[in-house]
Write a protein that holds these residues in place. Structure first.
Motif, short mmCIF file in Angstrom:
data_model
loop_
_atom_site.label_atom_id
_atom_site.label_comp_id
_atom_site.label_asym_id
_atom_site.label_seq_id
_atom_site.Cartn_x
_atom_site.Cartn_y
_atom_site.Cartn_z
N ASP A 374 0.86 -1.17 0.00
CA ASP A 374 0.00 0.00 0.00
C ASP A 374 0.90 1.23 0.00
N GLN A 375 0.71 2.12 -0.97
CA GLN A 375 1.67 3.21 -1.14
C GLN A 375 1.73 4.17 0.05
N LYS A 376 0.66 4.24 0.85
CA LYS A 376 0.68 5.24 1.92
C LYS A 376 1.67 4.89 3.03
N ILE A 377 2.01 3.58 3.19
CA ILE A 377 2.93 3.20 4.27
C ILE A 377 4.37 3.62 3.95
N CYS A 379 5.26 5.93 2.13
CA CYS A 379 5.29 7.39 2.06
C CYS A 379 5.65 8.01 3.41
N TYR A 380 5.26 7.37 4.51
CA TYR A 380 5.65 7.87 5.83
C TYR A 380 7.17 7.88 5.96
N GLU A 383 8.74 10.61 3.59
CA GLU A 383 8.54 11.95 4.16
C GLU A 383 9.54 12.20 5.30
N PRO A 390 4.24 12.43 -2.66
CA PRO A 390 3.15 12.61 -3.63
C PRO A 390 3.66 13.08 -4.99
N ASN A 408 -4.65 0.64 -4.36
CA ASN A 408 -3.66 1.63 -3.94
C ASN A 408 -2.27 1.01 -3.74
N GLU A 574 -0.41 7.57 13.96
CA GLU A 574 -1.51 7.80 13.03
C GLU A 574 -2.21 6.51 12.61
N SER A 598 -5.47 8.24 12.70
CA SER A 598 -6.38 8.29 11.54
C SER A 598 -6.96 6.92 11.20
N SER A 599 -6.29 5.84 11.64
CA SER A 599 -6.77 4.49 11.31
C SER A 599 -6.57 3.55 12.50
#
Length: 720
Positions: A374-377, A379-380, A383, A390, A408, A574, A598-599
């Motif tokens: 999953d790309q959001k992991i 990304c942390y 960053e 992004p 995703n 988060e 958030s989750s």
């Protein structure tokens, strides 16, 4: 009147209506005969607005022309068969099983027609109509790398999967172990979540025994070894007659597993189609600027590339950035002199060289470690390293070096993955920055130059391997930001871990090292899933006090966690994953301190009976996953959970009571399927639904509607 509103939505927003004629004739609906005539006569006698009646009659006539279902025409009115057909249709409409395919395809139609012929599928007007015969059939798509085998398989799959009881597209089989793909195949065919198998032998046993009555369509993409086929579709008798298996491969020798295979070879594109594809990606409006030489250069470049779609797209994207005609001439001359086997690799190299330094790092990270994630992991982590993921991920997608899947997930062509990994290997042992193969030796602490270059290590220890790692092995890797040692035995002391780690993954570790000084102040992701962590208070206190930047904590499958999970949580957290923590029964009050959460994932924590009260004050929570828990009720307080977008409570068999869901103003997805939810006499409807039911009650003047809706009556499920 409801139907009129649905029709208006269809016209204004393109929403889809599927009519089901349930014990009513479509002719009666269209011509308003029978009971319809009686009802409209009564409305006229009751002085209902003639304009309203006229509108209703018009919509009833139009609705019959839509493709729908008449109960009595489906297996003599058998309701189960009707439900199956409707569910299948809805999945098709929502494209739930479709594979992601670019819209810029060129010249694929003829290939699709020929494939359908080999598969024994009636195909006309771009639609797959019927699977002919009761034979089980295998078709292999063969051809050189980069010629478009996977794309063709995706297009064919999307057009015909609706003709089968179950389907599964297993892309890039070489990217993971065969056991992972067995888990995916079983989950796809059952339409359930992925469950771990433990061994490939168990996977073979399940696949060979549970799908013999299911007509399936399975795609095995990029097969390199016989064992891959044997573990996933070793015998056609595992599946029902009429099933189809599609294999894409560069190596025809692997097809010997099957007795009979029809082969379809994809050849390079013809010049006309190749030129059309090049123009789509090289020029803003599919045509060259008003300079004659651009057209001749385009033709020369396409001819030099030999009709390989992947090379054409990548070189076109590269040239789109080069406005000077001299650059085009130089690339034309280079490609004309370049050996054919190097043209795809050189296209990769040209695209890679055009990236900035940070985007190159992300490309190498994905090629080495993160395909399928999953790309959001990740990304942390990026960053935390000072990147801007992004923008950089978008650049990689624009350059066709990366794809984002429908879930995703990060996806990359296997040729690109190989290219990225070769770039890493070519730096030599002293300068090598990433390691992913457990059979390769890591730089030792004595090799200072080698340890300083290492940025990522991602190793999964093979089952039965007795090798172990000591924290001291990594102590001088001061630039290491990613360390994954799955299923490993880890010894030593955490004080020896490099302080600049951003992601520490000890999934399924057989042992965790002694905790002395957890000084990982830059850590943002900690994955201890399926490991032997317990309620050790010192461990959690050190995480809270010294790992202050932690944003993602994954404890999935940590079965030894204490029943009442309490720890001084890092305030920047988060994402908290507690899925499959089977001994967990209570979430402590620590959660109220997680203001940025958030989750929250509590899936399959079956002993958890209620949600913590502190949850309601969490203003940043967007995702709450409580599937398979023992939750009895969901009560949402007015003004609470203001940001919640996803609430999933699938399979909550004890769930009996839901209140004021209407106050969740940002909610986009509510999943209650599989929950044993019955009508409760004290059920409190959201305000908008209270008025809705009152209005319908006034209109109906009978309890029949309420009984059908499941709102009152014989404790039936709440269905409306």
């Amino acid at each position: 009147m409801e139907l009129v509103k649905m029709w208006e939505c269809r016209k204004s927003h393109g929403q889809i209506i599927i009519p089901i004629f349930y014990d009513v004739s479509p002719d009666d609906v269209k011509h308003q005969t029978g009971d319809f005539a009686t009802s409209f006569k009564k409305h006229e006698d009751d002085k209902v607005n003639p304009k309203t009646i006229k509108t209703c009659k018009k919509v009833l006539r139009q609705i019959v022309d839509l493709v729908g279902y008449e109960r009595k025409e489906i297996n003599g009115g058998h309701e189960t068969d009707l439900v199956e057909k409707v569910v299948t249709r809805v999945r098709q409409v929502l494209k739930k099983d479709d594979q992601l395919v670019t819209e810029d395809l060129v010249g694929v139609d003829l290939h699709v027609q020929r494939m359908m012929t080999k598969l024994g599928v009636v195909y006309s007007d771009g639609q797959a109509k019927k699977v002919c015969g009761q034979d089980r059939r295998v078709v292999a798509i063969c051809g050189m790398p980069g010629v478009g085998k996977t794309t063709l398989a995706k297009v064919v799959f999307n057009k015909m999967h609706k003709l089968f009881d179950g389907c599964s597209f297993l892309e890039d089989i070489n990217s993971k172990g065969v056991e992972d793909f067995q888990e995916m195949l079983i989950a796809d065919l059952k339409k359930e979540k992925i469950e771990p198998l433990g061994s490939s032998d168990k996977g073979i046993k399940i696949i060979s025994s549970q799908f013999s009555n299911m007509k399936v369509l399975i795609v095995l993409d990029d097969v390199h070894k016989n064992e891959q086929i044997e573990a996933l579709a070793g015998k056609l008798s595992w599946f029902k007659a009429g099933s189809r298996i599609i294999v894409t491969t560069d190596n025809s020798n692997v097809l010997g597993v099957f007795d009979d295979v029809a082969k379809y070879t994809v050849k390079p594109m013809g010049n006309d189609h190749a030129l059309e594809l090049f123009r789509k990606h090289a020029f803003p409006v599919d045509a060259p600027p008003n300079v004659p030489e651009y057209d001749s250069l385009s033709r020369d470049i396409v001819e030099a590339l030999g009709g390989l779609p992947m090379a054409i797209v990548l070189w076109a994207k590269n040239l789109k950035r080069k406005k000077e005609i001299e650059s085009w001439r130089g690339i034309r001359n280079y490609l004309q002199d370049c050996p054919s086997e190097k043209k795809v690799e050189d296209a990769f190299k040209a695209s890679y060289d055009s990236l900035d330094k940070r985007t190159k790092e992300i490309f190498l990270d994905i090629a080495s470690f993160f395909i399928g994630n999953d790309q959001k992991i990740p990304c942390y982590m990026w960053e935390a390293c000072g990147f801007h993921p992004p923008r950089e991920v978008e650049d990689l997608c624009d350059m066709h070096l990366l794809e984002i899947g429908k879930h995703n997930e990060l996806r990359m062509h296997n040729l690109l993955r190989h290219f990225g990994r070769e770039l890493v290997k070519d730096k030599g042992q002293l300068q090598r920055c990433r390691f992913w193969n457990p059979r390769e030796s890591l730089p030792t602490p004595n090799n200072v130059e080698g340890t300083l270059s290492v940025k990522g290590i991602g190793l999964t220890v093979e089952m039965g391997c007795t090798d172990s790692f000591n924290c001291k092995e990594f102590c001088k890797m001061s630039n290491l930001w990613y360390l994954r040692l799955d299923r490993a035995k880890i010894q030593g002391n955490t004080k020896d871990l490099p302080p600049n780690l951003r992601w520490l993954d000890w999934r399924g570790c057989r042992s965790i090292p002694e905790l002395c000084d957890l000084h990982l102040k830059e850590l943002v992701i900690l994955d201890l899933s399926e490991s032997k962590v317990t309620k050790n208070s010192e461990f959690w206190e050190q995480i809270a006090k010294k790992v202050e930047k932690l944003k993602v904590l994954n404890l999935q499958g940590c079965v030894k966690l204490h029943a009442s999970f309490k720890f001084p949580a890092p305030t920047n957290l988060e994402i908290l994953i507690l899925e499959d923590c089977t001994e967990l029964s209570e979430i402590g009050p620590f959660i109220k301190k997680l203001k940025k959460l958030s989750s929250l994932n509590l899936r399959n924590c079956r002993l958890v009976k209620q949600l913590p009260q502190e949850l309601h004050g969490m203003e940043n929570l967007t995702e709450l996953l409580i599937d398979g828990t023992g939750i009895h009720q969901i009560v949402c307080q007015e003004g609470s959970l203001k940001s919640l977008k996803i609430l999933s409570a699938r399979g909550c068999k004890n769930l009996r009571f839901i209140s004021t869901i209407g106050c969740l103003t940002e909610l986009q997805s509510l999943a209650l399927d599989g929950a044993k939810f019955n009508w409760h006499p004290k059920f409190v409807f959201p305000q908008n639904l209270q008025s809705f039911f009152k209005e319908l009650s006034d209109v109906q003047r009978t309890s029949n509607f309420h009984r059908e809706a499941g709102a009152v009556g014989d404790n039936g499920p709440f269905r409306h």
